[in-house]
Design a protein around this motif. Structure first.
Motif, PDB file in Angstrom:
ATOM      1  N   UNK A  19      -6.059  71.901  33.588  1.00  0.00           N
ATOM      2  CA  UNK A  19      -6.457  72.064  34.991  1.00  0.00           C
ATOM      3  C   UNK A  19      -7.781  72.806  35.148  1.00  0.00           C
ATOM      4  N   UNK A  20      -8.038  73.789  34.270  1.00  0.00           N
ATOM      5  CA  UNK A  20      -9.300  74.543  34.329  1.00  0.00           C
ATOM      6  C   UNK A  20     -10.399  73.848  33.535  1.00  0.00           C
ATOM      7  N   UNK A  21     -10.038  72.761  32.837  1.00  0.00           N
ATOM      8  CA  UNK A  21     -10.976  72.053  31.958  1.00  0.00           C
ATOM      9  C   UNK A  21     -11.649  73.038  30.986  1.00  0.00           C
ATOM     10  N   UNK A  22     -10.808  73.758  30.254  1.00  0.00           N
ATOM     11  CA  UNK A  22     -11.300  74.759  29.306  1.00  0.00           C
ATOM     12  C   UNK A  22     -12.013  74.102  28.137  1.00  0.00           C
ATOM     13  N   UNK A  23     -13.037  74.773  27.665  1.00  0.00           N
ATOM     14  CA  UNK A  23     -13.675  74.350  26.425  1.00  0.00           C
ATOM     15  C   UNK A  23     -12.714  74.671  25.278  1.00  0.00           C
ATOM     16  N   UNK A  24     -12.985  74.137  24.100  1.00  0.00           N
ATOM     17  CA  UNK A  24     -12.147  74.451  22.934  1.00  0.00           C
ATOM     18  C   UNK A  24     -12.136  75.948  22.655  1.00  0.00           C
ATOM     19  N   UNK A  25     -13.303  76.596  22.773  1.00  0.00           N
ATOM     20  CA  UNK A  25     -13.380  78.042  22.535  1.00  0.00           C
ATOM     21  C   UNK A  25     -12.557  78.817  23.556  1.00  0.00           C
ATOM     22  N   UNK A  26     -12.623  78.405  24.821  1.00  0.00           N
ATOM     23  CA  UNK A  26     -11.854  79.088  25.855  1.00  0.00           C
ATOM     24  C   UNK A  26     -10.354  78.919  25.631  1.00  0.00           C
ATOM     25  N   UNK A  27      -9.954  77.699  25.268  1.00  0.00           N
ATOM     26  CA  UNK A  27      -8.533  77.456  25.001  1.00  0.00           C
ATOM     27  C   UNK A  27      -8.081  78.276  23.799  1.00  0.00           C
ATOM     28  N   UNK A  28      -8.894  78.323  22.764  1.00  0.00           N
ATOM     29  CA  UNK A  28      -8.552  79.114  21.584  1.00  0.00           C
ATOM     30  C   UNK A  28      -8.392  80.586  21.951  1.00  0.00           C
ATOM     31  N   UNK A  29      -9.298  81.112  22.783  1.00  0.00           N
ATOM     32  CA  UNK A  29      -9.214  82.529  23.162  1.00  0.00           C
ATOM     33  C   UNK A  29      -7.949  82.794  23.975  1.00  0.00           C
ATOM     34  N   UNK A  30      -7.542  81.843  24.816  1.00  0.00           N
ATOM     35  CA  UNK A  30      -6.315  82.012  25.591  1.00  0.00           C
ATOM     36  C   UNK A  30      -5.085  81.941  24.689  1.00  0.00           C
ATOM     37  N   UNK A  31      -5.109  81.029  23.722  1.00  0.00           N
ATOM     38  CA  UNK A  31      -3.999  80.928  22.756  1.00  0.00           C
ATOM     39  C   UNK A  31      -3.909  82.204  21.923  1.00  0.00           C
ATOM     40  N   UNK A  32      -5.050  82.696  21.478  1.00  0.00           N
ATOM     41  CA  UNK A  32      -5.050  83.943  20.691  1.00  0.00           C
ATOM     42  C   UNK A  32      -4.519  85.098  21.532  1.00  0.00           C
ATOM     43  N   UNK A  33      -4.969  85.187  22.778  1.00  0.00           N
ATOM     44  CA  UNK A  33      -4.497  86.253  23.665  1.00  0.00           C
ATOM     45  C   UNK A  33      -2.986  86.149  23.874  1.00  0.00           C
ATOM     46  N   UNK A  34      -2.487  84.919  23.994  1.00  0.00           N
ATOM     47  CA  UNK A  34      -1.046  84.713  24.149  1.00  0.00           C
ATOM     48  C   UNK A  34      -0.303  85.193  22.906  1.00  0.00           C
ATOM     49  N   UNK A  35      -0.845  84.871  21.747  1.00  0.00           N
ATOM     50  CA  UNK A  35      -0.144  85.214  20.500  1.00  0.00           C
ATOM     51  C   UNK A  35      -0.056  86.716  20.266  1.00  0.00           C
ATOM     52  N   UNK A  36      -0.997  87.488  20.815  1.00  0.00           N
ATOM     53  CA  UNK A  36      -0.942  88.948  20.612  1.00  0.00           C
ATOM     54  C   UNK A  36      -0.387  89.681  21.827  1.00  0.00           C
ATOM     55  N   UNK A  37       0.146  88.937  22.780  1.00  0.00           N
ATOM     56  CA  UNK A  37       0.674  89.559  23.998  1.00  0.00           C
ATOM     57  C   UNK A  37       2.194  89.601  24.037  1.00  0.00           C
ATOM     58  N   UNK A  38       2.827  89.443  22.911  1.00  0.00           N
ATOM     59  CA  UNK A  38       4.289  89.510  22.862  1.00  0.00           C
ATOM     60  C   UNK A  38       4.746  90.895  23.311  1.00  0.00           C
ATOM     61  N   UNK A  39       5.894  90.925  23.966  1.00  0.00           N
ATOM     62  CA  UNK A  39       6.485  92.205  24.354  1.00  0.00           C
ATOM     63  C   UNK A  39       7.688  92.545  23.483  1.00  0.00           C
ATOM     64  N   UNK A  40       8.158  91.573  22.732  1.00  0.00           N
ATOM     65  CA  UNK A  40       9.314  91.784  21.867  1.00  0.00           C
ATOM     66  C   UNK A  40       8.930  91.388  20.448  1.00  0.00           C
ATOM     67  N   UNK A  41       9.199  92.278  19.529  1.00  0.00           N
ATOM     68  CA  UNK A  41       8.911  92.005  18.125  1.00  0.00           C
ATOM     69  C   UNK A  41      10.205  92.137  17.345  1.00  0.00           C
ATOM     70  N   UNK A  42      10.431  91.203  16.449  1.00  0.00           N
ATOM     71  CA  UNK A  42      11.640  91.219  15.645  1.00  0.00           C
ATOM     72  C   UNK A  42      11.253  91.515  14.207  1.00  0.00           C
TER      73      UNK A  42
END
Length: 132
Positions: free
Chosen positions: A55-78
């Motif tokens: 929907x935002x028509x993200x560039x590959x770099x922008x999508x990668x940065x959002x995916x990376x941010x998601x991966x380090x934003x966990x609130x629960x760690x096992x």
């Protein structure tokens, strides 16, 4: 705010979208977008990132940065049940002190763990311990 919240908001602002406009574009309520941006909702699933990218028509770099941010934003760690008791103790201590850790301490933790992309932190002479 979490890394995901910050990145998600930055991408919206970069596109000059209000929260309401972003919510309409993504098919959600404005309150949902606001809650994500303030970190009041846990980081969403990867499917949400795919929707934002489309929907935002993200560039590959922008999508990668959002995916990376998601991966380090966990609130629960096992932790693995096989982890030594000291690992559990460290996680508990870090959880209690997380908001008190300063940049010098973060640098030293990364250095001790051998994490990549360590950027030097200036003024390491004034190291201070977190308040207990």
């Amino acid at each position: 705010m979490s890394p995901f919240s910050i990145t998600f908001k930055a991408l919206r602002v970069k596109r000059s979208l209000s929260q309401k406009e972003a919510a309409n574009l993504l098919g959600f309520e404005q309150s949902f977008v606001s809650a994500i941006e303030r970190g009041h909702k846990p980081a969403p699933k990867k499917g949400f990132v795919d929707l934002v990218a489309l929907k935002y028509q993200l560039s590959n770099d922008e999508k990668f940065s959002l995916i990376k941010a998601l991966s380090i934003s966990k609130h629960i760690y096992i932790l693995s049940p096989q982890a030594p008791i000291e690992v559990f103790e460290i996680f508990i201590a870090l959880e209690k002190q997380a908001n008190l850790i300063n940049k010098n301490q973060i640098y030293l933790i990364k250095l001790a763990l051998g994490l990549e992309q360590i950027t030097p932190t200036p003024n390491l002479q004034n190291l201070e311990a977190p308040k207990m």
